[in-house]
Design an enzyme around this catalytic site. Structure first.
Site, short mmCIF file in Angstrom:
data_model
loop_
_atom_site.label_atom_id
_atom_site.label_comp_id
_atom_site.label_asym_id
_atom_site.label_seq_id
_atom_site.Cartn_x
_atom_site.Cartn_y
_atom_site.Cartn_z
CD GLU A 137 31.37 2.43 -46.40
OE1 GLU A 137 31.27 3.08 -45.34
OE2 GLU A 137 31.82 1.27 -46.43
CG HIS A 181 28.40 2.81 -43.01
ND1 HIS A 181 29.59 2.12 -42.89
CD2 HIS A 181 27.45 1.92 -42.64
CE1 HIS A 181 29.36 0.90 -42.48
NE2 HIS A 181 28.07 0.75 -42.31
CG ASP A 230 22.04 -1.88 -46.52
OD1 ASP A 230 21.30 -2.73 -45.99
OD2 ASP A 230 22.90 -1.27 -45.87
CG ASP A 271 32.48 4.27 -42.22
OD1 ASP A 271 31.30 4.07 -41.82
OD2 ASP A 271 32.90 3.81 -43.29
C1 GLP Z 1 26.26 -2.58 -41.88
C2 GLP Z 1 24.85 -2.22 -42.33
C3 GLP Z 1 24.37 -0.96 -41.64
C4 GLP Z 1 24.61 -1.08 -40.15
C5 GLP Z 1 26.08 -1.19 -39.89
C6 GLP Z 1 26.42 -1.25 -38.40
O1 GLP Z 1 27.25 -1.92 -42.57
N1 GLP Z 1 24.76 -2.03 -43.73
O2 GLP Z 1 22.98 -0.78 -41.92
O3 GLP Z 1 24.09 0.04 -39.50
O4 GLP Z 1 26.50 -2.40 -40.51
O5 GLP Z 1 26.36 -2.56 -37.95
P1 GLP Z 1 26.22 -2.98 -36.44
O6 GLP Z 1 24.86 -2.62 -36.03
O7 GLP Z 1 26.43 -4.46 -36.46
O8 GLP Z 1 27.27 -2.25 -35.69
#
Ligand code: GLP
Length: 261
Positions: free
Chosen positions: A143, A138, A67, A136
Site C-alpha cells: 500500500e 499498490h 501475496d 491507489d
Molecule cells: C489486489 C491484488 C493486486 C492487484 C490489485 C488490482 O489488491 N493484491 O495484486 O493488482 O488487486 O486488482 P484488479 O486487477 O482486480 O484491478
C-alpha cells in the site's frame, strides 16, 4: 521502462500471455511470478487455451505468488492460492506442488515471511513477475507508504483496497481480511522482468502516476522506474493520463524485430 499501448484489453492480455509463454518455452526451469486480481485473468485464460491446444507445457515450471490474505480459512475460495489454482495452475500442467505462496498460517508469521524471501532466492529468482495495479498505485499488497526497499512482510490493507476487493467477497467489505502478507517492493524488484498489466479508465490515474510521476512510496508501482527491465502493458482507456503516449506508440511500432519485450 517500456510502455505498450494495446487497442483493448484482449490485445493487452495477448501481449502478456505471449511474454509468459516465451519464458516458459525458453527456460529449462522457469519461475513465474503470478498476480491475482482481475487484470491478469485474460492472459491466464489464453495460456490455458494454448495448453489445451498442445502448444504450451508448464510441466517444468514453478510459480510463486505475490501475496496472500491472512486469516481466511485454508480452503476459502478467495484465498489467493485457491484463486490462482482455479484461474491458471489447474488449467495447465504446472505441478501444484511447484506453486509456492507465503505460509500465512505459520505460528511465527515473521519467520514465514523471511522464509518466503529465502525460497525465492533458492528457486534461482523469478524470471518474470506479472503485476496488476491497485487504484491507489499498490502492487502486490504494498500500500502507499510501503518502503521501496521492503521485503516480504505483514501489511494492513487500506480501507479503499478492502472496499475495492469486496467484489470478491459478495460485496461484504467486513469479510475482506484486514491483514495480508505480500512480497515487498525490494523483493519484487529482484525479479528479472517485471510485467504489469492494467486496463480500463479506472487505471488511468494510477498508471500515469506510476509511469510518469516521481518515484515515491506514495505510489508503490512507481518503483518499476528503478527496474532495468519493466514492461507496462495497458489498453487505450488506461493510457489517457500519459503525457508521452504518442512516443510510447511510436517506439513500439518501430521496435527492432530482434528486440523482445
Ligand atoms: C489486489 C491484488 C493486486 C492487484 C490489485 C488490482 O489488491 N493484491 O495484486 O493488482 O488487486 O486488482 P484488479 O486487477 O482486480 O484491478
Amino acid at each position: 521502462m517500456e510502455v505498450v499501448i494495446a487497442p483493448d484489453a484482449a490485445a493487452a492480455s495477448q501481449v502478456v500471455a505471449d511474454v509468459i509463454a516465451r519464458v516458459v518455452r525458453s527456460r529449462t526451469a522457469p519461475v513465474l511470478g503470478l498476480a491475482t486480481g482481475s487484470s491478469p485473468l485474460g492472459a491466464y485464460s489464453l495460456l490455458i487455451d494454448a495448453h489445451r491446444r498442445g502448444e504450451l507445457s508448464a510441466a517444468h515450471a514453478s510459480a510463486v505468488l505475490l501475496d496472500e490474505y491472512v486469516g481466511l480459512p485454508i480452503d476459502h475460495p478467495e484465498a489467493y492460492r485457491a484463486f490462482i489454482r482455479r484461474q491458471l495452475v489447474d488449467g495447465i500442467d504446472l505441478p501444484a506442488s511447484r506453486l509456492f505462496s507465503p505460509d500465512v498460517n505459520a505460528d511465527d508469521l515473521l519467520d514465514a515471511c523471511h522464509r518466503y524471501d529465502r525460497l525465492l532466492t533458492e528457486l534461482g529468482g523469478v524470471d518474470v513477475q506479472l503485476l496488476g495495479i491497485g487504484a491507489d498505485g499498490h502492487i502486490g499488497f504494498n500500500e502507499p507508504g510501503s518502503s521501496l526497499a521492503s521485503r516480504t512482510r505483514l501489511k494492513t490493507l487500506t480501507r479503499a483496497t478492502r472496499e475495492d476487493n469486496a467484489r470478491f467477497f459478495d460485496d461484504r467489505q467486513e469479510d475482506v481480511p484486514r491483514h495480508v502478507v505480500t512480497q515487498g517492493l525490494g523483493t519484487v524488484l529482484e525479479a528479472r522482468h517485471l510485467l504489469l498489466i492494467a486496463c480500463g479508465a479506472a487505471k488511468a490515474t494510477p498508471i500515469a502516476e506510476a509511469v510518469e510521476g516521481p518515484v515515491s512510496a506514495m505510489c508503490p508501482a512507481s518503483v518499476l522506474q528503478l527496474h532495468p527491465h519493466a514492461t507496462v502493458v495497458i489498453d487505450e482507456d488506461a493510457a489517457t493520463g500519459l503525457r508521452l503516449a504518442g512516443y510510447y506508440r511510436e517506439a513500439y511500432e518501430h521496435k527492432p524485430t530482434w528486440q523482445e519485450l
